[in-house]
Enzyme design. Structure first.
Site, PDB file in Angstrom:
ATOM      1  N   CYS A   1      23.176  27.005  32.666  1.00 29.67           N
ATOM      2  CA  CYS A   1      23.434  26.938  34.111  1.00 29.67           C
ATOM      3  C   CYS A   1      22.276  27.552  34.899  1.00 29.67           C
ATOM      4  O   CYS A   1      21.714  28.582  34.512  1.00 29.67           O
ATOM      5  CB  CYS A   1      24.744  27.653  34.435  1.00 29.67           C
ATOM      6  SG  CYS A   1      25.196  27.527  36.177  1.00 29.67           S
TER       7      CYS A   1
ATOM      8  N   CYS B   1      24.599  34.432  37.949  1.00 33.11           N
ATOM      9  CA  CYS B   1      25.805  35.282  38.009  1.00 33.11           C
ATOM     10  C   CYS B   1      25.718  36.337  36.890  1.00 33.11           C
ATOM     11  O   CYS B   1      25.657  35.993  35.696  1.00 33.11           O
ATOM     12  CB  CYS B   1      27.050  34.425  37.863  1.00 33.11           C
ATOM     13  SG  CYS B   1      27.044  32.996  38.993  1.00 33.11           S
TER      14      CYS B   1
ATOM     15  N   CYS C   1      27.812  36.316  33.559  1.00 29.24           N
ATOM     16  CA  CYS C   1      28.127  35.049  32.888  1.00 29.24           C
ATOM     17  C   CYS C   1      27.257  34.778  31.667  1.00 29.24           C
ATOM     18  O   CYS C   1      26.022  34.847  31.714  1.00 29.24           O
ATOM     19  CB  CYS C   1      27.995  33.899  33.877  1.00 29.24           C
ATOM     20  SG  CYS C   1      28.570  32.330  33.178  1.00 29.24           S
TER      21      CYS C   1
ATOM     22  N   CYS D   1      42.926  23.200  32.038  1.00 31.33           N
ATOM     23  CA  CYS D   1      41.827  23.557  32.946  1.00 31.33           C
ATOM     24  C   CYS D   1      40.501  23.272  32.273  1.00 31.33           C
ATOM     25  O   CYS D   1      40.242  23.772  31.177  1.00 31.33           O
ATOM     26  CB  CYS D   1      41.881  25.045  33.293  1.00 31.33           C
ATOM     27  SG  CYS D   1      43.479  25.586  33.884  1.00 31.33           S
TER      28      CYS D   1
ATOM     29  N   CYS E   1      43.386  20.906  36.157  1.00 27.45           N
ATOM     30  CA  CYS E   1      42.571  21.817  36.947  1.00 27.45           C
ATOM     31  C   CYS E   1      41.139  21.651  36.468  1.00 27.45           C
ATOM     32  O   CYS E   1      40.916  21.508  35.262  1.00 27.45           O
ATOM     33  CB  CYS E   1      43.032  23.261  36.729  1.00 27.45           C
ATOM     34  SG  CYS E   1      42.016  24.468  37.613  1.00 27.45           S
TER      35      CYS E   1
ATOM     36  N   CYS F   1      42.952  27.290  43.266  1.00 28.08           N
ATOM     37  CA  CYS F   1      43.025  28.395  42.314  1.00 28.08           C
ATOM     38  C   CYS F   1      41.790  29.248  42.586  1.00 28.08           C
ATOM     39  O   CYS F   1      40.663  28.806  42.353  1.00 28.08           O
ATOM     40  CB  CYS F   1      43.016  27.850  40.890  1.00 28.08           C
ATOM     41  SG  CYS F   1      42.930  29.145  39.635  1.00 28.08           S
TER      42      CYS F   1
ATOM     43  N   ARG G   1      47.223  35.037  37.747  1.00 23.43           N
ATOM     44  CA  ARG G   1      46.924  34.835  36.321  1.00 23.43           C
ATOM     45  C   ARG G   1      46.211  36.050  35.748  1.00 23.43           C
ATOM     46  O   ARG G   1      45.168  36.475  36.245  1.00 23.43           O
ATOM     47  CB  ARG G   1      46.081  33.581  36.107  1.00 23.43           C
ATOM     48  CG  ARG G   1      45.811  33.344  34.615  1.00 23.43           C
ATOM     49  CD  ARG G   1      45.178  32.002  34.327  1.00 23.43           C
ATOM     50  NE  ARG G   1      45.969  30.932  34.892  1.00 23.43           N
ATOM     51  CZ  ARG G   1      45.467  29.927  35.589  1.00 23.43           C
ATOM     52  NH1 ARG G   1      44.175  29.841  35.771  1.00 23.43           N
ATOM     53  NH2 ARG G   1      46.252  29.005  36.080  1.00 23.43           N
TER      54      ARG G   1
HETATM   55  N1  SAM Z   1      30.284  27.203  37.184  1.00 22.22           N
HETATM   56  C1  SAM Z   1      31.527  27.226  37.851  1.00 22.22           C
HETATM   57  C2  SAM Z   1      31.661  28.404  38.805  1.00 22.22           C
HETATM   58  O1  SAM Z   1      30.851  29.306  38.757  1.00 22.22           O
HETATM   59  O2  SAM Z   1      32.602  28.371  39.590  1.00 22.22           O
HETATM   60  C3  SAM Z   1      32.728  27.233  36.905  1.00 22.22           C
HETATM   61  C4  SAM Z   1      32.699  28.075  35.654  1.00 22.22           C
HETATM   62  S1  SAM Z   1      32.607  29.842  35.910  1.00 22.22           S
HETATM   63  C5  SAM Z   1      32.371  30.366  34.249  1.00 22.22           C
HETATM   64  C6  SAM Z   1      34.266  30.249  36.369  1.00 22.22           C
HETATM   65  C7  SAM Z   1      34.646  31.676  36.579  1.00 22.22           C
HETATM   66  O3  SAM Z   1      34.779  32.331  35.334  1.00 22.22           O
HETATM   67  C8  SAM Z   1      33.723  32.589  37.342  1.00 22.22           C
HETATM   68  O4  SAM Z   1      33.790  32.417  38.723  1.00 22.22           O
HETATM   69  C9  SAM Z   1      34.247  33.957  36.942  1.00 22.22           C
HETATM   70  O5  SAM Z   1      35.307  34.354  37.802  1.00 22.22           O
HETATM   71  C10 SAM Z   1      34.798  33.713  35.542  1.00 22.22           C
HETATM   72  N2  SAM Z   1      33.968  34.384  34.531  1.00 22.22           N
HETATM   73  C11 SAM Z   1      32.802  33.934  34.031  1.00 22.22           C
HETATM   74  N3  SAM Z   1      32.299  34.782  33.129  1.00 22.22           N
HETATM   75  C12 SAM Z   1      33.161  35.823  33.053  1.00 22.22           C
HETATM   76  C13 SAM Z   1      33.180  37.036  32.310  1.00 22.22           C
HETATM   77  N4  SAM Z   1      32.200  37.354  31.477  1.00 22.22           N
HETATM   78  N5  SAM Z   1      34.226  37.872  32.470  1.00 22.22           N
HETATM   79  C14 SAM Z   1      35.215  37.545  33.331  1.00 22.22           C
HETATM   80  N6  SAM Z   1      35.244  36.421  34.064  1.00 22.22           N
HETATM   81  C15 SAM Z   1      34.226  35.577  33.942  1.00 22.22           C
HETATM   82 FE1  SF4 Z   2      26.870  29.091  36.282  1.00 21.89          FE
HETATM   83 FE2  SF4 Z   2      28.295  30.972  35.059  1.00 21.89          FE
HETATM   84 FE3  SF4 Z   2      27.612  31.274  37.625  1.00 21.89          FE
HETATM   85 FE4  SF4 Z   2      29.451  29.396  36.950  1.00 21.89          FE
HETATM   86  S1  SF4 Z   2      29.662  31.608  36.740  1.00 21.89           S
HETATM   87  S2  SF4 Z   2      27.714  29.172  38.368  1.00 21.89           S
HETATM   88  S3  SF4 Z   2      28.633  28.797  34.929  1.00 21.89           S
HETATM   89  S4  SF4 Z   2      26.187  31.180  35.863  1.00 21.89           S
END
Ligand code: SAM
Ligand code: SF4
Ligand code: DTB
Length: 326
Positions: free
Chosen positions: A50, A54, A57, A94, A125, A185, A257
């Site tokens: 990606c 973030c 992530c 989802c 979802c 959500c 959730r």
């Molecule tokens: N890329 C899209 C986004 O950012 O909305 C969808 C996938 S992203 C992985 C979805 C959500 O997963 C993030 O907004 C975050 O809330 C959650 N998430 C991701 N990594 C995480 C982690 N290491 N611990 C807890 N929640 C996490």
């Molecule tokens: Fe990309 Fe992870 Fe951020 Fe979603 S949460 S936009 S998958 S880096």
């Protein structure tokens, strides 16, 4: 629903623990069957690589997390996973993709997945990142039930975690989703080094969404080695239960959730979260890139606590989670 100020939310956080839990549980009972838990299964349909940064992530291309990139799964792979999830007792499926947002050529196969999963009698979802208006409309047309897009933390803290997009971008996508007639959500992550006032800010913002989200995932940070947040100290579990309870008071009619991080929570802590107002889980051995409690463990926990999966009128569990405890 009266909108809460951040100060009012902080005041709830400051209540004696027993008073907070009691109040949250009463509100929970006024709005829900306290022993019914909504059960969703998560599948990563496109993993890793990606563009976004973030800090929590595993799927950002900027960090070395050991996650293997995986292109978009085929329709057959997704349909098979959804069928298996339904058989185990999930009522919502989802699908998550590691995109900043989908391109049109990405979205089209996802529309087919939504239609296919829906035709199995599951709620659908997807979480695909930021959307444009026409994309939200296409998802609605395909019959999508929910769009997951977390605001993740308080606006003031967001830039300490994510720099490649803004908190306001998340809000803009949520508005487009709502306008397209898709259920929302949206929740957040705690344990990212934020202060209690930031947790209160997150909850106040979720409560201020009008209408409030139907579903509010509260994720406890899964600390991923290689990410900027990979070696933070764990959030105090009592503070986590407080977060669930305050969320219940702030979004009284939303499903909450108990989302990522459950694998690190002892059963007694999860039980406390269900008492405090959590009434939805991810069910299945994996989240997106990290493990979740095993389905047999969750079945045993439901039995112990006398919890039952919330039925939707379109899905019947055939095996796995049972309606009544033993
Ligand atoms: N890329 C899209 C986004 O950012 O909305 C969808 C996938 S992203 C992985 C979805 C959500 O997963 C993030 O907004 C975050 O809330 C959650 N998430 C991701 N990594 C995480 C982690 N290491 N611990 C807890 N929640 C996490
Ligand atoms: Fe990309 Fe992870 Fe951020 Fe979603 S949460 S936009 S998958 S880096
Ligand atoms: C949400 O609030 N949590 C889910 C889902 N929505 C997409 C994601 C949790 C991810 C946990 C870390 C991982 O498995 O990569």
């Amino acid at each position: 629903m009266p909108v809460l100020t951040v100060n009012q939310v902080e005041t709830l956080f400051d209540l004696p623990f027993n008073d907070l839990l009691y109040r949250a549980h009463v509100v929970h009972r006024q709005n829900f069957d306290p022993n019914a838990v909504q059960v969703s299964t998560l599948l990563s349909i496109k993993t890793g690589g990606c563009s976004e940064d973030c800090g929590y992530c595993s799927q950002s291309a900027r960090y070395h997390t050991g996650v293997d990139n995986q292109a978009l799964l085929s329709l057959a792979e997704v349909t098979e996973a959804a069928r298996a999830a339904k058989e185990r007792g999930a009522t919502r499926f989802c699908m998550g993709a590691a995109w900043r947002g989908p391109k049109q050529r990405d979205l089209e196969p996802v529309l087919d997945m939504v239609r296919a999963v829906r035709s199995l009698g599951l709620e659908t979802c997807v979480t695909l990142g930021m959307l444009r208006e026409d994309q939200a409309q296409q998802l609605a047309q395909a019959g999508l039930d929910y769009y997951n897009h977390n605001i993740d933390t308080a606006p003031e803290f967001y830039a300490q975690v994510v720099r490649t997009h803004r908190w306001q971008d998340r809000i803009d996508t949520l508005r487009l989703v709502r306008e397209a007639g898709i259920k929302v959500c949206s929740g957040g992550i705690v344990g990212m080094g934020e202060r209690r006032s930031d947790r209160a800010g997150l909850i106040a913002q979720l409560a201020a969404l009008d209408p409030q989200p139907e579903s509010v995932p509260i994720n406890l940070l899964v600390r991923i080695p290689g990410t900027p947040l990979g070696d933070l100290p764990a959030l105090d579990p009592i503070e986590f239960v407080r977060t669930i309870a305050v969320t219940r008071l702030a979004v009284a009619r939303s499903f909450i959730r108990l989302s990522a991080g459950r694998r690190d929570m002892p059963e007694a802590l999860q039980a406390m979260c269900f008492f405090a107002g959590a009434n939805s889980i991810f069910y299945g051995d994996r989240l997106l890139t990290t493990p979740n409690p095993g389905t047999d463990q969750d079945e045993a926990l439901f039995d112990k606590l006398g919890l039952h999966p919330l039925m939707s009128d379109t899905a019947e569990p055939q095996d796995g989670l049972h309606r009544t405890g033993s």
